[in-house]
Design a protein around this motif. Sequence first.
Motif, PDB file in Angstrom:
ATOM      1  N   LEU A   1       1.031  -1.048  -0.070  1.00 12.27           N
ATOM      2  CA  LEU A   1       0.329   0.323   0.272  1.00 12.27           C
ATOM      3  C   LEU A   1       1.425   1.271   0.111  1.00 12.27           C
ATOM      4  O   LEU A   1       2.407   1.003   0.920  1.00 12.27           O
ATOM      5  CB  LEU A   1      -1.378   0.006   1.338  1.00 12.27           C
ATOM      6  N   GLY A   2       0.949   2.360  -0.225  1.00 15.44           N
ATOM      7  CA  GLY A   2       1.813   3.405  -0.797  1.00 15.44           C
ATOM      8  C   GLY A   2       0.646   5.045  -0.822  1.00 15.44           C
ATOM      9  O   GLY A   2      -0.542   4.791  -0.325  1.00 15.44           O
ATOM     10  N   VAL A   3       1.779   5.293   0.369  1.00 16.16           N
ATOM     11  CA  VAL A   3       1.156   6.953   1.348  1.00 16.16           C
ATOM     12  C   VAL A   3       2.223   7.897   0.895  1.00 16.16           C
ATOM     13  O   VAL A   3       2.938   7.960   0.549  1.00 16.16           O
ATOM     14  CB  VAL A   3       0.813   6.656   2.737  1.00 16.16           C
ATOM     15  N   ALA A   4       1.942   8.857   0.893  1.00 14.87           N
ATOM     16  CA  ALA A   4       2.398  10.303   0.552  1.00 14.87           C
ATOM     17  C   ALA A   4       4.219  10.016   1.164  1.00 14.87           C
ATOM     18  O   ALA A   4       3.812   9.481   2.500  1.00 14.87           O
ATOM     19  CB  ALA A   4       1.720  11.368   0.861  1.00 14.87           C
ATOM     20  N   LEU A   5       4.753  10.883   0.227  1.00 11.34           N
ATOM     21  CA  LEU A   5       6.300  10.637   1.489  1.00 11.34           C
ATOM     22  C   LEU A   5       6.215  11.637   2.793  1.00 11.34           C
ATOM     23  O   LEU A   5       7.143  10.952   3.814  1.00 11.34           O
ATOM     24  CB  LEU A   5       7.117  11.726   0.308  1.00 11.34           C
ATOM     25  N   ASP A   6       5.127  12.290   2.680  1.00 13.42           N
ATOM     26  CA  ASP A   6       5.005  12.337   4.745  1.00 13.42           C
ATOM     27  C   ASP A   6       4.315  12.258   4.929  1.00 13.42           C
ATOM     28  O   ASP A   6       4.094  13.064   6.260  1.00 13.42           O
ATOM     29  CB  ASP A   6       5.168  13.853   3.770  1.00 13.42           C
ATOM     30  N   ASN A   7       4.166  11.089   5.210  1.00 14.25           N
ATOM     31  CA  ASN A   7       2.494  10.725   5.908  1.00 14.25           C
ATOM     32  C   ASN A   7       3.056   9.542   6.086  1.00 14.25           C
ATOM     33  O   ASN A   7       2.429   8.201   6.288  1.00 14.25           O
ATOM     34  CB  ASN A   7       1.411  10.467   5.495  1.00 14.25           C
ATOM     35  N   ALA A   8       4.742   8.944   6.866  1.00 11.25           N
ATOM     36  CA  ALA A   8       4.710   7.635   6.815  1.00 11.25           C
ATOM     37  C   ALA A   8       4.189   7.324   7.905  1.00 11.25           C
ATOM     38  O   ALA A   8       4.567   5.894   7.807  1.00 11.25           O
ATOM     39  CB  ALA A   8       6.447   8.149   6.901  1.00 11.25           C
ATOM     40  N   ASP A   9       3.452   7.931   8.844  1.00 10.85           N
ATOM     41  CA  ASP A   9       3.127   7.399   9.620  1.00 10.85           C
ATOM     42  C   ASP A   9       1.733   6.794   9.928  1.00 10.85           C
ATOM     43  O   ASP A   9       1.497   5.323  10.747  1.00 10.85           O
ATOM     44  CB  ASP A   9       2.724   8.330  11.034  1.00 10.85           C
ATOM     45  N   LEU A  10       1.050   6.885   8.603  1.00 13.09           N
ATOM     46  CA  LEU A  10       0.195   6.177   8.180  1.00 13.09           C
ATOM     47  C   LEU A  10       0.033   4.570   7.594  1.00 13.09           C
ATOM     48  O   LEU A  10       0.119   3.886   8.035  1.00 13.09           O
ATOM     49  CB  LEU A  10      -0.815   6.887   7.291  1.00 13.09           C
ATOM     50  N   ALA A  11       1.470   4.941   6.768  1.00 18.25           N
ATOM     51  CA  ALA A  11       2.150   3.494   6.655  1.00 18.25           C
ATOM     52  C   ALA A  11       2.465   2.340   7.661  1.00 18.25           C
ATOM     53  O   ALA A  11       1.571   0.920   7.731  1.00 18.25           O
ATOM     54  CB  ALA A  11       3.522   3.403   5.744  1.00 18.25           C
ATOM     55  N   THR A  12       2.776   2.841   8.984  1.00 19.40           N
ATOM     56  CA  THR A  12       3.589   2.855  10.171  1.00 19.40           C
ATOM     57  C   THR A  12       2.110   1.557  10.475  1.00 19.40           C
ATOM     58  O   THR A  12       1.789   0.374  11.303  1.00 19.40           O
ATOM     59  CB  THR A  12       4.309   3.341  11.386  1.00 19.40           C
ATOM     60  N   ALA A  13       0.621   3.181  10.527  1.00 18.89           N
ATOM     61  CA  ALA A  13      -0.394   1.669  11.279  1.00 18.89           C
ATOM     62  C   ALA A  13      -0.941   1.169  10.436  1.00 18.89           C
ATOM     63  O   ALA A  13      -1.431   0.110  11.254  1.00 18.89           O
ATOM     64  CB  ALA A  13      -1.598   3.614  11.655  1.00 18.89           C
ATOM     65  N   MET A  14      -1.309   1.392   8.751  1.00 15.40           N
ATOM     66  CA  MET A  14      -1.207   0.539   8.256  1.00 15.40           C
ATOM     67  C   MET A  14      -0.577  -1.065   8.885  1.00 15.40           C
ATOM     68  O   MET A  14      -0.688  -2.782   8.448  1.00 15.40           O
ATOM     69  CB  MET A  14      -1.524   0.667   6.910  1.00 15.40           C
ATOM     70  N   ASN A  15       0.727  -1.410   9.033  1.00 13.87           N
ATOM     71  CA  ASN A  15       1.626  -1.980   8.754  1.00 13.87           C
ATOM     72  C   ASN A  15       0.866  -2.813  10.225  1.00 13.87           C
ATOM     73  O   ASN A  15       0.914  -4.555   9.995  1.00 13.87           O
ATOM     74  CB  ASN A  15       2.838  -1.815   9.249  1.00 13.87           C
ATOM     75  N   ALA A  16       0.709  -2.510  10.899  1.00 15.97           N
ATOM     76  CA  ALA A  16       0.039  -2.329  12.849  1.00 15.97           C
ATOM     77  C   ALA A  16      -1.429  -3.931  12.846  1.00 15.97           C
ATOM     78  O   ALA A  16      -1.359  -4.172  12.849  1.00 15.97           O
ATOM     79  CB  ALA A  16      -0.404  -1.403  14.186  1.00 15.97           C
ATOM     80  N   ALA A  17      -1.561  -2.584  12.023  1.00 11.24           N
ATOM     81  CA  ALA A  17      -3.059  -3.232  11.231  1.00 11.24           C
ATOM     82  C   ALA A  17      -3.236  -4.949  10.568  1.00 11.24           C
ATOM     83  O   ALA A  17      -3.390  -5.688  10.099  1.00 11.24           O
ATOM     84  CB  ALA A  17      -4.371  -2.513  10.618  1.00 11.24           C
ATOM     85  N   LEU A  18      -2.269  -4.839   9.382  1.00  6.60           N
ATOM     86  CA  LEU A  18      -1.494  -6.009   8.332  1.00  6.60           C
ATOM     87  C   LEU A  18      -1.385  -6.982   9.717  1.00  6.60           C
ATOM     88  O   LEU A  18      -1.883  -8.409   9.403  1.00  6.60           O
ATOM     89  CB  LEU A  18      -1.063  -5.295   8.056  1.00  6.60           C
ATOM     90  N   LYS A  19      -0.492  -6.742  10.787  1.00  6.53           N
ATOM     91  CA  LYS A  19      -0.090  -8.186  11.038  1.00  6.53           C
ATOM     92  C   LYS A  19      -1.590  -7.964  11.821  1.00  6.53           C
ATOM     93  O   LYS A  19      -1.020  -9.661  12.652  1.00  6.53           O
ATOM     94  CB  LYS A  19       0.811  -7.329  12.489  1.00  6.53           C
ATOM     95  N   THR A  20      -2.380  -7.826  12.645  1.00  6.79           N
ATOM     96  CA  THR A  20      -3.121  -8.089  13.061  1.00  6.79           C
ATOM     97  C   THR A  20      -3.874  -8.934  12.807  1.00  6.79           C
ATOM     98  O   THR A  20      -4.656  -9.990  12.983  1.00  6.79           O
ATOM     99  CB  THR A  20      -4.372  -6.782  13.937  1.00  6.79           C
ATOM    100  N   ILE A  21      -4.674  -8.463  10.939  1.00  4.35           N
ATOM    101  CA  ILE A  21      -5.642  -9.268  10.636  1.00  4.35           C
ATOM    102  C   ILE A  21      -4.908 -10.666   9.700  1.00  4.35           C
ATOM    103  O   ILE A  21      -5.525 -11.290   9.483  1.00  4.35           O
ATOM    104  CB  ILE A  21      -6.187  -8.325   9.483  1.00  4.35           C
ATOM    105  N   LYS A  22      -3.604 -10.852  10.030  1.00  4.87           N
ATOM    106  CA  LYS A  22      -1.915 -12.065   9.462  1.00  4.87           C
ATOM    107  C   LYS A  22      -2.936 -13.213  10.688  1.00  4.87           C
ATOM    108  O   LYS A  22      -2.813 -13.816  10.310  1.00  4.87           O
ATOM    109  CB  LYS A  22      -1.629 -11.966   9.465  1.00  4.87           C
ATOM    110  N   ALA A  23      -2.384 -11.937  11.704  1.00  9.10           N
ATOM    111  CA  ALA A  23      -1.931 -13.374  13.307  1.00  9.10           C
ATOM    112  C   ALA A  23      -4.216 -13.511  13.162  1.00  9.10           C
ATOM    113  O   ALA A  23      -3.933 -14.537  14.225  1.00  9.10           O
ATOM    114  CB  ALA A  23      -1.546 -12.191  14.013  1.00  9.10           C
ATOM    115  N   SER A  24      -4.694 -13.132  13.103  1.00  9.30           N
ATOM    116  CA  SER A  24      -6.605 -13.448  13.584  1.00  9.30           C
ATOM    117  C   SER A  24      -6.657 -14.557  13.030  1.00  9.30           C
ATOM    118  O   SER A  24      -8.301 -15.039  12.774  1.00  9.30           O
ATOM    119  CB  SER A  24      -7.416 -12.138  13.606  1.00  9.30           C
TER     120      SER A  24
END
Length: 279
Positions: free
Chosen positions: A241-264
């Motif tokens: 998934l791609g986010v704007a260069l100045d919005n890296a925190d959104l990628a970090t938050a989505m990574n955490a969500a991805l981890k959760t939905i993989k684990a579940s």
Amino acid sequence: MAKYGKLFALLTIAALVLSAFAVGGCTAPATTTPPKTTETSTTPPPAPTYKLVFPGKLTVGSDLDFPPMEQLNGTTPEGFDVDIMKAIARELKLEINYLPPQNFDALIALVNGGKFDVIASSMTINDDRKKLIVFSDPMFESNQSIAMKAGSTYTAPADLKGKKVGVQSGTTGFDWANEFLKPAGATVVPFTKTSQAFAALEAGNVQAVVNDLPITNEIVKDASKGLVIVKQIPTGELYGLGVALDNADLATAMNAALKTIKASGEYKTIYEKWIGPMQ
Ligand code: ARG
């Protein structure tokens, strides 16, 4: 009577509130103890630091012409990426907000221009794009493929000498065709949409299409099109998934969500719904 009943209720509440204060007053510690910092402490998560184009919404830009990853069912987006994005939005406590279809080759400029928060469009993570956007962790593995009319054969790029090869503009398939088929004498013809490239193949206006394998698999499944995959190309691509260069925190938050939905197990359910058995 009703009037007195109400008065009684009010007095009861007042008494309860007062006694709560009294109890609180008696048991309040004289000095405040510092908050626990052990792993077991239940401090609320910090407020998100990422930006959103529309508050409370995760706004998605996608080409929506890439089945079974992202496509329109009437006017409703559906597919693997769409279900993943819905799950991520739910994890982030945001409303999912899909914009109408965008041209794939415009997505990077548009996310940086603030039109939407995230590109969810089967976009391959690569170094060139990493200079322009921030990718999430990889969320899907893919390869390239060459499709032709049923009955055609292909063994090497030279077989496409003098032939037209359709690709979607701005894709890694486009890059592959330019790198390997053009030098062998093929003419690479870019189309805005993947479906246009396949329509041209059916119509005989191009003789081959280079495109991501899972999508071409899905398209050639429809036997009425009379198309086959003549070559699988193991490029080992990973979608992110791609986010704007100045919005890296959104990628970090989505990574955490991805981890959760993989684990579940939700990721696997979505994978098997749209793609097939997950090994
Ligand atoms: N994976 C390829 C790329 O990143 C193709 C993606 C095309 N996506 C789409 N939704 N049409 O270039």
